[in-house]
Motif scaffolding. Structure first.
Motif, mmCIF file in Angstrom:
data_model
loop_
_atom_site.group_PDB
_atom_site.id
_atom_site.type_symbol
_atom_site.label_atom_id
_atom_site.label_comp_id
_atom_site.label_asym_id
_atom_site.label_seq_id
_atom_site.Cartn_x
_atom_site.Cartn_y
_atom_site.Cartn_z
ATOM 1 N N LYS A 129 9.016 55.702 -7.427
ATOM 2 C CA LYS A 129 8.827 54.654 -8.422
ATOM 3 C C LYS A 129 7.955 53.572 -7.799
ATOM 4 N N CYS A 130 6.943 53.146 -8.533
ATOM 5 C CA CYS A 130 6.007 52.146 -8.018
ATOM 6 C C CYS A 130 6.213 50.816 -8.744
ATOM 7 N N ARG A 131 6.013 49.742 -8.008
ATOM 8 C CA ARG A 131 6.205 48.410 -8.562
ATOM 9 C C ARG A 131 5.119 47.486 -8.016
ATOM 10 N N SER A 132 4.537 46.675 -8.880
ATOM 11 C CA SER A 132 3.507 45.716 -8.478
ATOM 12 C C SER A 132 4.064 44.301 -8.607
ATOM 13 N N THR A 133 3.934 43.533 -7.531
ATOM 14 C CA THR A 133 4.430 42.159 -7.529
ATOM 15 C C THR A 133 3.346 41.242 -6.991
ATOM 16 N N ARG A 134 2.993 40.237 -7.734
ATOM 17 C CA ARG A 134 1.965 39.303 -7.284
ATOM 18 C C ARG A 134 2.442 38.578 -6.028
ATOM 19 N N ILE A 135 1.509 38.348 -5.122
ATOM 20 C CA ILE A 135 1.837 37.672 -3.874
ATOM 21 C C ILE A 135 2.440 36.292 -4.150
ATOM 22 N N GLU A 136 1.973 35.641 -5.182
ATOM 23 C CA GLU A 136 2.489 34.316 -5.514
ATOM 24 C C GLU A 136 3.971 34.363 -5.859
ATOM 25 N N TYR A 137 4.398 35.412 -6.566
ATOM 26 C CA TYR A 137 5.826 35.538 -6.886
ATOM 27 C C TYR A 137 6.653 35.721 -5.615
ATOM 28 N N ILE A 138 6.124 36.510 -4.698
ATOM 29 C CA ILE A 138 6.842 36.734 -3.437
ATOM 30 C C ILE A 138 6.919 35.444 -2.640
ATOM 31 N N ARG A 139 5.833 34.679 -2.657
ATOM 32 C CA ARG A 139 5.819 33.403 -1.940
ATOM 33 C C ARG A 139 6.919 32.469 -2.462
ATOM 34 N N ARG A 140 7.205 32.593 -3.753
ATOM 35 C CA ARG A 140 8.268 31.770 -4.355
ATOM 36 C C ARG A 140 9.650 32.378 -4.148
ATOM 37 N N GLY A 141 9.693 33.546 -3.508
ATOM 38 C CA GLY A 141 10.976 34.194 -3.287
ATOM 39 C C GLY A 141 11.521 34.887 -4.516
#
Length: 463
Positions: free
Chosen positions: A156-168
């Motif tokens: 299963k593949c998932r795409s997450t923007r770096i900005e969302y990760i930066r916000r935790g």
């Protein structure tokens, strides 16, 4: 490195595609119509001496600066992830964030600005992350996972923007390729060279090509006789099930799937095929105990390299910038051109790991340097332990330009906080940090090397 293939095999980390494809210009067409690469070849640079000197300066006096821990006994809570420490198997850096994936399937994100862990990327308690891919086209991180609820059988593949990760907030990502059944022997392959994604659904024997920018499906290939697909700039090579004395091949445009060439390549009867590789107009074919064949598919010109000179390697890395390729065999690295000539043998560059684990090798975007985890020099008095060295070598000359080892004269760092109020501290000595390195990544923008080890620790090396 990234053009990588992730297989749905329940056995972890199998089926990875080896290629050097960082910051690569997008190319279209085939053979003579392939666009000229924008950068000059390193072999023709007038400032090569300055470039080597600059590289030596960049890596001079690099030493241990930070230590991150992927292990947290308090989390993430999961009934399928072990609480014990496991080795780091993959490191990716993007936008001042370091992502470290442990063998257990836990993936942690660390900030290089605050030197603290931002979050874990596992958004489900039964998720085991298998691989990472940074998609620079839309500044996002793609995670490829398997799940306990599915008996770990489907990717299963998932795409997450770096900005969302930066916000935790990794849970704000979205699923990719939901319509595809990626059960074993299915796979997904991310090709940064051409900006494409290739998926294979074994359930219906269909290959599909997606745009890496927006994940729109471009076309599909349905043929049960396709045994393998190889990707190179602008084209795909379809390898079909072999006949007794030949193997059918097709070359397709990567952009729209148009057939550009359809032909058979003659084989020695009853001889196993060691590999078939495609690089632009050059086809490399090697059979067991036979010479290497280099075929120019434009004019059928054939060049053979004696089997005693070119022995079957365990892995390749194609250098698209300067029309060369690296081979890995028995812990050694060599550089070849497509005339079948050995260009470079590396000095002082004996790889630590016997298998070519490309997570312990980094090729710079200019393809002039190779950074590897190597066996320490025998003259180094630290070699009685398990400490190796991080070697930086020039690809064209084979010269070792710089090295990080346990006897670099830097003071040992013991239990000291790197900044006030931070939970980050360095517990390892330099020698300990250089023991059993299992993953390596070089951040070219920050000029920092990140290494991960068997204890789940990530170390930052910079000057």
């Amino acid at each position: 490195m990234e053009g990588r293939r992730i297989s749905a095999n329940p056995r972890p980390r199998s089926g990875r595609r080896v290629s050097a494809s960082k910051k690569r210009p997008r190319v279209d067409g085939f053979l003579n119509s392939v666009k000229k690469l924008q950068r000059r070849e390193i072999s023709s640079r007038r400032d090569r001496a300055f470039s080597i000197s600059n590289a030596q300066e960049r890596f001079r006096n690099m030493w241990l600066r930070e230590e991150y821990d992927t292990h947290d006994p308090k989390g993430p809570y999961s009934p399928v992830l072990p609480f014990k420490r496991t080795k780091v198997i993959e490191i990716v850096a993007a936008r001042d964030i370091v992502f470290a994936l442990a063998h257990s399937g836990v993936c942690a994100a660390f900030s290089r600005e605050t030197n603290e862990r931002i979050c874990f990327l596992n958004v489900s308690p039964d998720e085991v992350i298998r691989s990472l891919f940074y998609n620079k086209n839309n500044d996002s991180l793609i995670t490829v996972s398997v799940y306990a609820s599915d008996s770990f059988s489907s990717l299963k593949c998932r795409s997450t923007r770096i900005e969302y990760i930066r916000r935790g907030k990794p849970e704000e990502g979205f699923a990719l390729f939901e319509s595809e059944s990626l059960k074993w022997p299915g796979f997904v392959e991310f090709d940064d060279v051409n900006g494409k994604v290739l998926t294979y659904s074994a359930q219906d024997s269909i290959y599909k090509v997606f745009d890496l920018k927006n994940y729109v499906m471009l076309y599909s290939i349905s043929d049960e006789n396709v045994q393998e697909i190889k990707i190179s700039p602008g084209i795909m090579l379809l390898i079909f099930n072999r006949a007794t004395s030949h193997v059918p091949l097709k070359i397709l445009s990567i952009e729209d799937g148009t057939v550009l060439k359809d032909f058979n390549h003659l084989l020695h009867r009853n001889k196993k095929v060691d590999f078939i590789e495609q690089f632009n107009e050059k086809l490399l074919v090697k059979q067991e105990n036979e010479n290497l064949q280099i075929l120019d598919v434009r004019n059928t010109e054939l060049k053979e390299v004696n089997r005693t000179e070119f022995m079957t390697p365990s892995a390749f890395i194609f250098l698209y910038e300067n029309q060369l390729f690296l081979t890995f065999r028995n812990r050694t690295v060599a550089v070849w051109n497509f005339r079948g000539e050995l260009v470079t043998s590396f000095e002082d560059h004996l790889l630590w790991h016997p298998d070519c684990n490309t997570n312990n090798i980094y090729i710079t975007s200019d393809q002039d340097l190779i950074i590897s985890y190597c066996k320490a020099d025998s003259s180094d008095h630290w070699t009685e332990g398990n400490a190796g060295s991080i070697n930086i070598s020039n690809i064209l000359t084979g010269k070792c330009l710089a090295k990080i080892n346990a006897s670099d004269g830097r003071p040992k760092v013991e239990e000291r906080k790197r900044r006030t109020g931070s939970s980050c501290m360095i517990r390892s000595t330099v020698a300990e940090a250089l023991e059993d390195i299992t993953a390596l990544f070089y951040d070219e923008e920050r000029n920092e090397i990140y290494t991960g080890n068997k204890n789940g620790l990530v170390h930052v090396w910079s000057n």
